[in-house]
Design a protein around this motif. Structure first.
Motif, PDB file in Angstrom:
ATOM      1  N   LEU A 133      -7.678  12.980  -4.077  1.00  0.00           N
ATOM      2  CA  LEU A 133      -8.235  14.150  -3.411  1.00  0.00           C
ATOM      3  C   LEU A 133      -7.456  15.384  -3.828  1.00  0.00           C
ATOM      4  O   LEU A 133      -6.223  15.401  -3.785  1.00  0.00           O
ATOM      5  CB  LEU A 133      -8.186  13.973  -1.897  1.00  0.00           C
ATOM      6  CG  LEU A 133      -8.745  15.118  -1.045  1.00  0.00           C
ATOM      7  CD1 LEU A 133      -9.386  14.569   0.221  1.00  0.00           C
ATOM      8  CD2 LEU A 133      -7.681  16.150  -0.674  1.00  0.00           C
ATOM      9  N   ASN A 134      -8.155  16.418  -4.236  1.00  0.00           N
ATOM     10  CA  ASN A 134      -7.544  17.685  -4.613  1.00  0.00           C
ATOM     11  C   ASN A 134      -7.976  18.759  -3.628  1.00  0.00           C
ATOM     12  O   ASN A 134      -9.171  18.904  -3.334  1.00  0.00           O
ATOM     13  CB  ASN A 134      -7.981  18.092  -6.024  1.00  0.00           C
ATOM     14  CG  ASN A 134      -7.429  17.163  -7.074  1.00  0.00           C
ATOM     15  OD1 ASN A 134      -6.369  17.399  -7.644  1.00  0.00           O
ATOM     16  ND2 ASN A 134      -8.144  16.082  -7.339  1.00  0.00           N
ATOM     17  N   TYR A 135      -7.015  19.534  -3.138  1.00  0.00           N
ATOM     18  CA  TYR A 135      -7.288  20.570  -2.151  1.00  0.00           C
ATOM     19  C   TYR A 135      -6.710  21.896  -2.635  1.00  0.00           C
ATOM     20  O   TYR A 135      -5.563  21.944  -3.098  1.00  0.00           O
ATOM     21  CB  TYR A 135      -6.660  20.204  -0.809  1.00  0.00           C
ATOM     22  CG  TYR A 135      -6.686  21.322   0.213  1.00  0.00           C
ATOM     23  CD1 TYR A 135      -7.857  21.628   0.909  1.00  0.00           C
ATOM     24  CD2 TYR A 135      -5.543  22.075   0.475  1.00  0.00           C
ATOM     25  CE1 TYR A 135      -7.884  22.657   1.836  1.00  0.00           C
ATOM     26  CE2 TYR A 135      -5.564  23.100   1.406  1.00  0.00           C
ATOM     27  CZ  TYR A 135      -6.735  23.392   2.085  1.00  0.00           C
ATOM     28  OH  TYR A 135      -6.764  24.420   2.999  1.00  0.00           O
TER      29      TYR A 135
ATOM     30  N   ILE B 107      -0.577  20.746   5.547  1.00  0.00           N
ATOM     31  CA  ILE B 107      -1.943  20.208   5.453  1.00  0.00           C
ATOM     32  C   ILE B 107      -1.951  18.877   4.714  1.00  0.00           C
ATOM     33  O   ILE B 107      -2.553  17.888   5.161  1.00  0.00           O
ATOM     34  CB  ILE B 107      -2.863  21.219   4.746  1.00  0.00           C
ATOM     35  CG1 ILE B 107      -3.044  22.468   5.620  1.00  0.00           C
ATOM     36  CG2 ILE B 107      -4.220  20.599   4.412  1.00  0.00           C
ATOM     37  CD1 ILE B 107      -3.690  23.634   4.898  1.00  0.00           C
ATOM     38  N   ILE B 108      -1.282  18.837   3.566  1.00  0.00           N
ATOM     39  CA  ILE B 108      -1.274  17.615   2.752  1.00  0.00           C
ATOM     40  C   ILE B 108      -0.534  16.489   3.468  1.00  0.00           C
ATOM     41  O   ILE B 108      -0.957  15.323   3.444  1.00  0.00           O
ATOM     42  CB  ILE B 108      -0.658  17.889   1.370  1.00  0.00           C
ATOM     43  CG1 ILE B 108      -1.465  18.948   0.618  1.00  0.00           C
ATOM     44  CG2 ILE B 108      -0.576  16.607   0.551  1.00  0.00           C
ATOM     45  CD1 ILE B 108      -2.920  18.582   0.399  1.00  0.00           C
TER      46      ILE B 108
ATOM     47  N   PRO C 251       0.833  -1.209   0.000  1.00  0.00           N
ATOM     48  CA  PRO C 251       0.000   0.000   0.000  1.00  0.00           C
ATOM     49  C   PRO C 251       0.867   1.258   0.000  1.00  0.00           C
ATOM     50  O   PRO C 251       1.830   1.357   0.766  1.00  0.00           O
ATOM     51  CB  PRO C 251      -0.794  -0.124   1.301  1.00  0.00           C
ATOM     52  CG  PRO C 251      -0.791  -1.583   1.616  1.00  0.00           C
ATOM     53  CD  PRO C 251       0.536  -2.090   1.137  1.00  0.00           C
ATOM     54  N   LEU C 252       0.514   2.195  -0.866  1.00  0.00           N
ATOM     55  CA  LEU C 252       1.308   3.409  -1.045  1.00  0.00           C
ATOM     56  C   LEU C 252       0.407   4.630  -0.879  1.00  0.00           C
ATOM     57  O   LEU C 252      -0.604   4.756  -1.573  1.00  0.00           O
ATOM     58  CB  LEU C 252       1.945   3.411  -2.435  1.00  0.00           C
ATOM     59  CG  LEU C 252       2.630   4.709  -2.896  1.00  0.00           C
ATOM     60  CD1 LEU C 252       3.815   5.039  -2.004  1.00  0.00           C
ATOM     61  CD2 LEU C 252       3.082   4.581  -4.354  1.00  0.00           C
ATOM     62  N   VAL C 253       0.782   5.512   0.030  1.00  0.00           N
ATOM     63  CA  VAL C 253       0.076   6.784   0.194  1.00  0.00           C
ATOM     64  C   VAL C 253       0.888   7.855  -0.509  1.00  0.00           C
ATOM     65  O   VAL C 253       2.063   8.076  -0.189  1.00  0.00           O
ATOM     66  CB  VAL C 253      -0.129   7.135   1.673  1.00  0.00           C
ATOM     67  CG1 VAL C 253      -0.765   8.520   1.810  1.00  0.00           C
ATOM     68  CG2 VAL C 253      -1.012   6.088   2.346  1.00  0.00           C
ATOM     69  N   PHE C 254       0.274   8.508  -1.460  1.00  0.00           N
ATOM     70  CA  PHE C 254       0.935   9.489  -2.319  1.00  0.00           C
ATOM     71  C   PHE C 254       0.440  10.890  -1.988  1.00  0.00           C
ATOM     72  O   PHE C 254      -0.737  11.101  -1.682  1.00  0.00           O
ATOM     73  CB  PHE C 254       0.631   9.172  -3.786  1.00  0.00           C
ATOM     74  CG  PHE C 254       0.899  10.310  -4.734  1.00  0.00           C
ATOM     75  CD1 PHE C 254       2.181  10.588  -5.164  1.00  0.00           C
ATOM     76  CD2 PHE C 254      -0.146  11.114  -5.177  1.00  0.00           C
ATOM     77  CE1 PHE C 254       2.425  11.645  -6.029  1.00  0.00           C
ATOM     78  CE2 PHE C 254       0.081  12.167  -6.046  1.00  0.00           C
ATOM     79  CZ  PHE C 254       1.377  12.435  -6.473  1.00  0.00           C
ATOM     80  N   GLY C 255       1.334  11.858  -2.050  1.00  0.00           N
ATOM     81  CA  GLY C 255       0.952  13.252  -1.874  1.00  0.00           C
ATOM     82  C   GLY C 255       1.820  14.146  -2.737  1.00  0.00           C
ATOM     83  O   GLY C 255       2.956  13.804  -3.077  1.00  0.00           O
TER      84      GLY C 255
ATOM     85  N   GLU D 106      -2.167  24.317  -4.615  1.00  0.00           N
ATOM     86  CA  GLU D 106      -2.971  23.102  -4.624  1.00  0.00           C
ATOM     87  C   GLU D 106      -2.172  21.893  -4.144  1.00  0.00           C
ATOM     88  O   GLU D 106      -0.953  21.829  -4.315  1.00  0.00           O
ATOM     89  CB  GLU D 106      -3.518  22.828  -6.025  1.00  0.00           C
ATOM     90  CG  GLU D 106      -4.469  23.902  -6.536  1.00  0.00           C
ATOM     91  CD  GLU D 106      -5.087  23.549  -7.863  1.00  0.00           C
ATOM     92  OE1 GLU D 106      -4.839  22.420  -8.341  1.00  0.00           O
ATOM     93  OE2 GLU D 106      -5.812  24.384  -8.424  1.00  0.00           O
ATOM     94  N   GLY D 107      -2.904  20.951  -3.558  1.00  0.00           N
ATOM     95  CA  GLY D 107      -2.277  19.720  -3.109  1.00  0.00           C
ATOM     96  C   GLY D 107      -3.141  18.528  -3.459  1.00  0.00           C
ATOM     97  O   GLY D 107      -4.360  18.656  -3.665  1.00  0.00           O
ATOM     98  N   GLN D 108      -2.508  17.352  -3.553  1.00  0.00           N
ATOM     99  CA  GLN D 108      -3.224  16.115  -3.891  1.00  0.00           C
ATOM    100  C   GLN D 108      -2.806  14.993  -2.939  1.00  0.00           C
ATOM    101  O   GLN D 108      -1.653  14.949  -2.489  1.00  0.00           O
ATOM    102  CB  GLN D 108      -2.931  15.680  -5.327  1.00  0.00           C
ATOM    103  CG  GLN D 108      -3.396  16.644  -6.411  1.00  0.00           C
ATOM    104  CD  GLN D 108      -2.423  17.776  -6.655  1.00  0.00           C
ATOM    105  OE1 GLN D 108      -1.220  17.592  -6.616  1.00  0.00           O
ATOM    106  NE2 GLN D 108      -2.957  18.969  -6.916  1.00  0.00           N
TER     107      GLN D 108
END
Length: 372
Positions: A225-227, A200-201, A144-148, A154-156
């Motif tokens: 998710l886009n912020y 935040i991201i 499992p990979l959490v990407f940011g 903007e952040g994803q």
């Protein structure tokens, strides 16, 4: 961790969390790749939450320009290895957990060995070559990979390699099937960033890791998710399979090594790297220009040899029209200079000698007596 304690009491009492979830955190092994703007907040909250074993991968040192967003570090840490400073601070926050330092530049061989040793991977890197390298290794081993990522305001955030109810798991190549060139997208050095955005991201990424480990909530599986910082607007985009991307995912370690045969840097076959002795010989020749391509805020040492300062973001424009016949580019660790030298080669082709100092200043600073 045999019994509940006061340290985790506020999350243990949460409905749907409890001691069972806390035990899962304590047994988890999480690898955080990149101890920068995204990695710092993620590391702090994962350690505080009680993740039992945290690995930190980063080969860089703390620079003054880091401090507005990488709040795990202080001014007194400038010039020190990020992994060492981060690990010490995390152990101070939570002495109950294990923290392992990996002060290395991640390449195709190291990434395979490292990822095997951890259960959950968090990608806090800031370049496309690293992202593809990490993604493909995680896809190969089904980790499992959490990407940011952050860009401008903007952040994803996304979760890869976790199957949904239909048995499908997305990965980074479903977003961008083919490798993106570094110069095609501005990084934080070029475009700028407000320090709060990666904070935040990074915290969102830590939250996704905790959700995955404990089984609470709905992780961002097969979603991006886009912020937007300026408006606090947020939306989630569903990811769909990419046939091109799927075809590039390696099926074995051998195919992974072949796919990434140019290692982390696809530019290395375009540029000749030189060592300290070759640099000394070149420096004695006429019409040789030494160029420091580090960001202006990333210079913890004062150099005592003649050179010019041109950050990689401006190298193509600034190098045009120079009369020198040979260019030697250098940076902190010899990574940025390889990319910059490839960009210079695009401008001059074979009409100039273009080199990168192998290993950068951190390798040769003592041998060459480069500091006042």
């Amino acid at each position: 961790m045999n019994q509940p304690n006061e340290r985790y009491s506020r999350q243990i009492v949460l409905k749907g969390f409890g001691w069972e979830a806390q035990q899962k955190l304590g047994a988890a092994k999480v690898l955080v790749i990149g101890a920068g703007g995204l990695g710092c907040p993620a590391l702090q909250y994962l350690a505080a939450a009680g993740v039992g074993h945290i690995g930190i991968v980063d080969d860089d040192v703390v620079a003054l320009s880091n401090l507005h967003r990488q709040v795990l570090y202080a001014a007194e840490d400038i010039g020190r290895l990020k992994t060492k400073v981060a690990a010490a601070n995390l152990r101070g926050v939570n002495p109950e957990i294990k923290v392992t330092e990996h002060p290395i530049l991640l390449d195709r061989d190291k990434v395979l060995e490292l990822i095997k040793d951890y259960d959950w991977i968090l990608d806090g890197t800031d370049n496309f070559t690293s992202r593809y390298l990490i993604n493909d290794a995680c896809a190969l081993f089904k980790k499992p990979l959490v990407f940011g990522a952050v860009s401008g305001y903007e952040g994803q955030v996304a979760v890869f390699n976790v199957k949904d109810a239909e048995g499908w798991a997305s990965n980074y190549r479903d977003l961008f099937p083919q490798r993106i060139r570094e110069e095609e997208v501005l990084n934080c050095t070029q475009a700028g960033v407000l320090g709060v955005l990666p904070g935040i991201i990074g915290i969102m990424m830590a939250a996704e890791v905790i959700k995955l480990i404990t089984g609470i909530g709905a992780p961002l599986t097969n979603s991006l998710l886009n912020y937007h910082l300026l408006t606090n607007e947020m939306y989630i985009m569903a990811l769909t399979p990419s046939d091109v991307g799927r075809s590039l995912i390696p099926e074995s370690e051998e195919s992974f090594l072949q796919l990434h045969e140019q290692s982390l840097f696809p530019f290395v076959n375009k540029v000749r790297e030189i060592d300290a002795q070759e640099l000394i010989l070149l420096y004695q020749r006429p019409s040789v220009l030494l160029i420091d391509v580090r960001d202006h805020g990333s210079r913890p040492v004062v150099l005592n040899f003649e050179h010019v300062k041109i950050p990689i973001s401006a190298i193509k424009e600034e190098i045009t029209g120079r009369s020198e016949q040979a260019f030697v580019l250098f940076c902190q660790h010899g990574t940025t200079s390889v990319r910059a030298a490839a960009m210079v080669k695009e401008v001059w082709g074979s009409s100039r000698e273009i080199y990168s100092l192998q290993g950068g200043l951190m390798r040769w600073i003592t041998e060459l007596n480069l500091v006042h």
